[in-house]
Design a protein around this motif. Structure first.
Motif, PDB file in Angstrom:
ATOM      1  N   ALA A   1     121.303 123.104  84.490  1.00  0.00           N
ATOM      2  CA  ALA A   1     122.158 122.436  85.373  1.00  0.00           C
ATOM      3  C   ALA A   1     121.420 122.266  86.730  1.00  0.00           C
ATOM      4  CB  ALA A   1     123.408 122.531  85.460  1.00  0.00           C
ATOM      5  N   ALA A   2     121.028 123.497  87.311  1.00  0.00           N
ATOM      6  CA  ALA A   2     120.397 123.363  88.500  1.00  0.00           C
ATOM      7  C   ALA A   2     118.998 122.541  88.766  1.00  0.00           C
ATOM      8  CB  ALA A   2     120.015 124.778  89.078  1.00  0.00           C
ATOM      9  N   MET A   3     118.194 122.810  87.574  1.00  0.00           N
ATOM     10  CA  MET A   3     117.058 121.829  87.217  1.00  0.00           C
ATOM     11  C   MET A   3     117.401 120.454  87.414  1.00  0.00           C
ATOM     12  SD  MET A   3     114.357 121.769  84.400  1.00  0.00           S
ATOM     13  CE  MET A   3     114.073 123.362  84.120  1.00  0.00           C
ATOM     14  N   ILE A   4     118.218 119.960  86.639  1.00  0.00           N
ATOM     15  CA  ILE A   4     118.543 118.580  86.326  1.00  0.00           C
ATOM     16  C   ILE A   4     118.976 118.050  87.856  1.00  0.00           C
ATOM     17  CG2 ILE A   4     120.226 116.830  85.223  1.00  0.00           C
ATOM     18  CD1 ILE A   4     120.170 118.570  82.890  1.00  0.00           C
ATOM     19  N   ALA A   5     119.731 118.891  88.464  1.00  0.00           N
ATOM     20  CA  ALA A   5     120.559 118.447  89.794  1.00  0.00           C
ATOM     21  C   ALA A   5     119.540 118.047  90.658  1.00  0.00           C
ATOM     22  CB  ALA A   5     121.485 119.657  90.339  1.00  0.00           C
ATOM     23  N   ARG A   6     118.567 119.024  90.630  1.00  0.00           N
ATOM     24  CA  ARG A   6     117.121 118.677  91.756  1.00  0.00           C
ATOM     25  C   ARG A   6     116.365 117.554  91.504  1.00  0.00           C
ATOM     26  NH1 ARG A   6     116.994 124.798  91.286  1.00  0.00           N
ATOM     27  NH2 ARG A   6     115.468 124.490  89.475  1.00  0.00           N
ATOM     28  N   TRP A   7     116.357 117.485  90.050  1.00  0.00           N
ATOM     29  CA  TRP A   7     115.579 116.103  89.722  1.00  0.00           C
ATOM     30  C   TRP A   7     116.327 114.864  90.262  1.00  0.00           C
ATOM     31  CZ3 TRP A   7     111.270 114.643  86.215  1.00  0.00           C
ATOM     32  CH2 TRP A   7     110.543 115.779  85.850  1.00  0.00           C
ATOM     33  N   ILE A   8     117.517 115.010  90.120  1.00  0.00           N
ATOM     34  CA  ILE A   8     118.343 113.770  90.655  1.00  0.00           C
ATOM     35  C   ILE A   8     118.379 113.533  92.055  1.00  0.00           C
ATOM     36  CG2 ILE A   8     120.889 112.949  90.548  1.00  0.00           C
ATOM     37  CD1 ILE A   8     121.196 114.027  87.765  1.00  0.00           C
ATOM     38  N   TRP A   9     118.342 114.943  92.876  1.00  0.00           N
ATOM     39  CA  TRP A   9     118.544 114.868  94.270  1.00  0.00           C
ATOM     40  C   TRP A   9     117.345 114.201  94.715  1.00  0.00           C
ATOM     41  CZ3 TRP A   9     115.747 116.441  98.420  1.00  0.00           C
ATOM     42  CH2 TRP A   9     116.377 116.577  99.496  1.00  0.00           C
TER      43      TRP A   9
ATOM     44  N   PRO B   1     106.713 115.415  92.790  1.00  0.00           N
ATOM     45  CA  PRO B   1     106.541 116.601  92.175  1.00  0.00           C
ATOM     46  C   PRO B   1     106.243 117.698  93.092  1.00  0.00           C
ATOM     47  CG  PRO B   1     104.460 115.574  91.935  1.00  0.00           C
ATOM     48  CD  PRO B   1     105.493 114.408  92.398  1.00  0.00           C
ATOM     49  N   ILE B   2     105.916 117.350  94.539  1.00  0.00           N
ATOM     50  CA  ILE B   2     105.687 118.008  95.676  1.00  0.00           C
ATOM     51  C   ILE B   2     107.034 118.577  96.010  1.00  0.00           C
ATOM     52  CG2 ILE B   2     104.995 118.242  98.057  1.00  0.00           C
ATOM     53  CD1 ILE B   2     102.662 116.480  97.426  1.00  0.00           C
ATOM     54  N   LEU B   3     108.200 117.398  96.485  1.00  0.00           N
ATOM     55  CA  LEU B   3     109.241 117.663  96.722  1.00  0.00           C
ATOM     56  C   LEU B   3     110.239 118.331  95.918  1.00  0.00           C
ATOM     57  CD1 LEU B   3     110.387 114.409  98.577  1.00  0.00           C
ATOM     58  CD2 LEU B   3     109.228 116.501  99.660  1.00  0.00           C
ATOM     59  N   LEU B   4     110.077 118.037  94.681  1.00  0.00           N
ATOM     60  CA  LEU B   4     110.789 119.007  93.481  1.00  0.00           C
ATOM     61  C   LEU B   4     110.439 120.314  93.560  1.00  0.00           C
ATOM     62  CD1 LEU B   4     112.705 118.967  91.223  1.00  0.00           C
ATOM     63  CD2 LEU B   4     110.945 118.035  89.695  1.00  0.00           C
ATOM     64  N   LEU B   5     109.099 120.580  93.394  1.00  0.00           N
ATOM     65  CA  LEU B   5     108.552 121.985  93.467  1.00  0.00           C
ATOM     66  C   LEU B   5     108.973 122.619  94.694  1.00  0.00           C
ATOM     67  CD1 LEU B   5     107.176 124.100  91.988  1.00  0.00           C
ATOM     68  CD2 LEU B   5     104.934 123.462  93.040  1.00  0.00           C
ATOM     69  N   GLY B   6     109.009 121.965  95.969  1.00  0.00           N
ATOM     70  CA  GLY B   6     109.416 122.503  96.936  1.00  0.00           C
ATOM     71  C   GLY B   6     110.936 122.972  96.960  1.00  0.00           C
ATOM     72  N   GLU B   7     111.851 122.135  96.418  1.00  0.00           N
ATOM     73  CA  GLU B   7     113.218 122.267  96.302  1.00  0.00           C
ATOM     74  C   GLU B   7     113.552 123.672  95.590  1.00  0.00           C
ATOM     75  OE1 GLU B   7     115.985 121.010  97.819  1.00  0.00           O
ATOM     76  OE2 GLU B   7     114.711 119.945  99.240  1.00  0.00           O
ATOM     77  N   THR B   8     112.777 123.549  94.341  1.00  0.00           N
ATOM     78  CA  THR B   8     112.919 124.750  93.364  1.00  0.00           C
ATOM     79  C   THR B   8     112.588 126.088  94.033  1.00  0.00           C
ATOM     80  OG1 THR B   8     112.191 123.209  91.734  1.00  0.00           O
ATOM     81  CG2 THR B   8     112.023 125.534  91.269  1.00  0.00           C
ATOM     82  N   MET B   9     111.638 125.974  94.965  1.00  0.00           N
ATOM     83  CA  MET B   9     111.251 127.158  95.781  1.00  0.00           C
ATOM     84  C   MET B   9     112.024 127.268  97.102  1.00  0.00           C
ATOM     85  SD  MET B   9     107.337 127.976  94.382  1.00  0.00           S
ATOM     86  CE  MET B   9     106.633 126.626  95.330  1.00  0.00           C
ATOM     87  N   ALA B  10     113.135 126.574  96.989  1.00  0.00           N
ATOM     88  CA  ALA B  10     113.681 126.843  98.466  1.00  0.00           C
ATOM     89  C   ALA B  10     112.975 126.667  99.875  1.00  0.00           C
ATOM     90  CB  ALA B  10     114.354 128.138  98.844  1.00  0.00           C
ATOM     91  N   LEU B  11     111.992 125.382  99.419  1.00  0.00           N
ATOM     92  CA  LEU B  11     111.118 124.981 100.613  1.00  0.00           C
ATOM     93  C   LEU B  11     111.558 123.296 100.698  1.00  0.00           C
ATOM     94  CD1 LEU B  11     107.687 126.221 100.196  1.00  0.00           C
ATOM     95  CD2 LEU B  11     109.341 127.114 101.798  1.00  0.00           C
ATOM     96  N   PRO B  12     112.831 123.162 101.552  1.00  0.00           N
ATOM     97  CA  PRO B  12     113.109 121.643 101.716  1.00  0.00           C
ATOM     98  C   PRO B  12     112.225 121.157 102.674  1.00  0.00           C
ATOM     99  CG  PRO B  12     114.557 123.157 102.854  1.00  0.00           C
ATOM    100  CD  PRO B  12     113.787 123.800 101.972  1.00  0.00           C
ATOM    101  N   PRO B  13     112.255 119.685 102.900  1.00  0.00           N
ATOM    102  CA  PRO B  13     111.059 118.941 103.621  1.00  0.00           C
ATOM    103  C   PRO B  13     111.267 119.660 105.084  1.00  0.00           C
ATOM    104  CG  PRO B  13     112.510 117.451 102.361  1.00  0.00           C
ATOM    105  CD  PRO B  13     113.206 118.732 102.071  1.00  0.00           C
ATOM    106  N   PRO B  14     112.143 120.128 105.892  1.00  0.00           N
ATOM    107  CA  PRO B  14     112.004 120.366 107.117  1.00  0.00           C
ATOM    108  C   PRO B  14     110.809 121.876 107.094  1.00  0.00           C
ATOM    109  CG  PRO B  14     114.261 120.027 106.693  1.00  0.00           C
ATOM    110  CD  PRO B  14     113.416 119.960 105.419  1.00  0.00           C
ATOM    111  N   ILE B  15     110.892 122.325 105.913  1.00  0.00           N
ATOM    112  CA  ILE B  15     110.016 123.542 106.185  1.00  0.00           C
ATOM    113  C   ILE B  15     108.674 123.249 105.439  1.00  0.00           C
ATOM    114  CG2 ILE B  15     109.692 125.780 105.409  1.00  0.00           C
ATOM    115  CD1 ILE B  15     112.654 126.374 105.212  1.00  0.00           C
ATOM    116  N   LEU B  16     108.943 122.490 104.142  1.00  0.00           N
ATOM    117  CA  LEU B  16     107.547 122.143 103.312  1.00  0.00           C
ATOM    118  C   LEU B  16     106.529 121.356 104.117  1.00  0.00           C
ATOM    119  CD1 LEU B  16     105.965 122.337 100.772  1.00  0.00           C
ATOM    120  CD2 LEU B  16     107.514 120.579  99.909  1.00  0.00           C
ATOM    121  N   LEU B  17     107.121 120.074 104.835  1.00  0.00           N
ATOM    122  CA  LEU B  17     106.177 119.205 105.330  1.00  0.00           C
ATOM    123  C   LEU B  17     106.077 119.234 106.994  1.00  0.00           C
ATOM    124  CD1 LEU B  17     107.888 116.230 103.366  1.00  0.00           C
ATOM    125  CD2 LEU B  17     105.690 117.527 102.879  1.00  0.00           C
TER     126      LEU B  17
END
Length: 222
Positions: free
Chosen positions: A28-36, A176-192
């Motif tokens: 469920a968490a994986m699908i939610a991240r994909w959709i987000w 894939p970059i944003l999805l992987l970042g969200e999976t590892m708790a690295l949202p855009p403000p930190i990742l980018l």
């Protein structure tokens, strides 16, 4: 259209969650991240165009602020002709607007006045790969673990995360970059975050403030 397929995915996801035999929390968490992430990218052209128009910038004027860009580059993004945005497209439009690339994912893109200086898009984004790999090391994940939690194919992640010294070009897709970042708790403000404008401490503090807001929102939705 992306919006229609996302709405269908959300509806199917909600139906599955409400069924007598719901999917696992992990899935469920994986699908939610994909959709987000998909929703964020589907809405990106409209949000970028709106931010440009609020600044009273024409497509030509924005393109003139970005080294190597033409009006057609801006026009294609405005029309949504780039269904899977790349790092180069994100960076270019953000530079033209006068904001940090991660700031375009905020609920409201800041109305900071663009600089008159012509800015160049980086040719190497390997620092984002290094940031992802550093976080993966902190989590103790192998590439297969990142694939299992993100739902991304192992061959794709192996290519993206390979520390072989190969440069990350601007043609790498954002999804894939944003999805992987969200999976590892690295949202855009930190990742980018890259300190394109202003001093890095200010950018970092704004990023941390945004992360706190996201965490607060998530807690209210749980």
């Amino acid at each position: 259209p992306p919006g229609v397929s996302i709405r269908r995915s959300v509806a199917a996801f909600q139906q599955q969650l409400d069924s007598e035999h719901p999917i696992t929390l992990e899935l469920a968490a994986m699908i939610a991240r994909w959709i987000w992430v998909a929703m964020r990218l589907a809405n990106l052209p409209t949000r970028l165009r709106s931010a440009r128009e609020r600044r009273d910038l024409t497509q030509t004027q924005l393109a003139q602020r970005v080294g190597g860009w033409t009006r057609s580059d801006v026009s294609r993004i405005d029309r949504g002709d780039v269904p899977t945005p790349t790092l180069e497209k994100l960076w270019g439009y953000a530079l033209g607007l006068g904001v940090e690339p991660w700031e375009v994912f905020q609920d409201e893109i800041p109305s900071r006045e663009p600089t008159e200086e012509v800015l160049n898009i980086p040719t190497d984004f390997s620092w984002i790969r290094d940031r992802l790999n550093q976080r993966r090391t902190e989590l103790g994940w192998a590439v297969r673990d990142a694939a299992a939690f993100s739902g991304l194919p192992i061959p794709l992640l192996s290519e993206l995360l390979s520390p072989s010294g190969r440069q990350w070009s601007g043609e790498i897709r954002l999804f894939p970059i944003l999805l992987l970042g969200e999976t590892m708790a690295l949202p855009p403000p930190i990742l980018l975050v890259g300190g394109v404008f202003g001093e890095l401490p200010r950018v970092r503090e704004e990023g941390l403030h945004r992360v706190r807001e996201w965490l607060s929102d998530a807690q209210h939705q749980l």
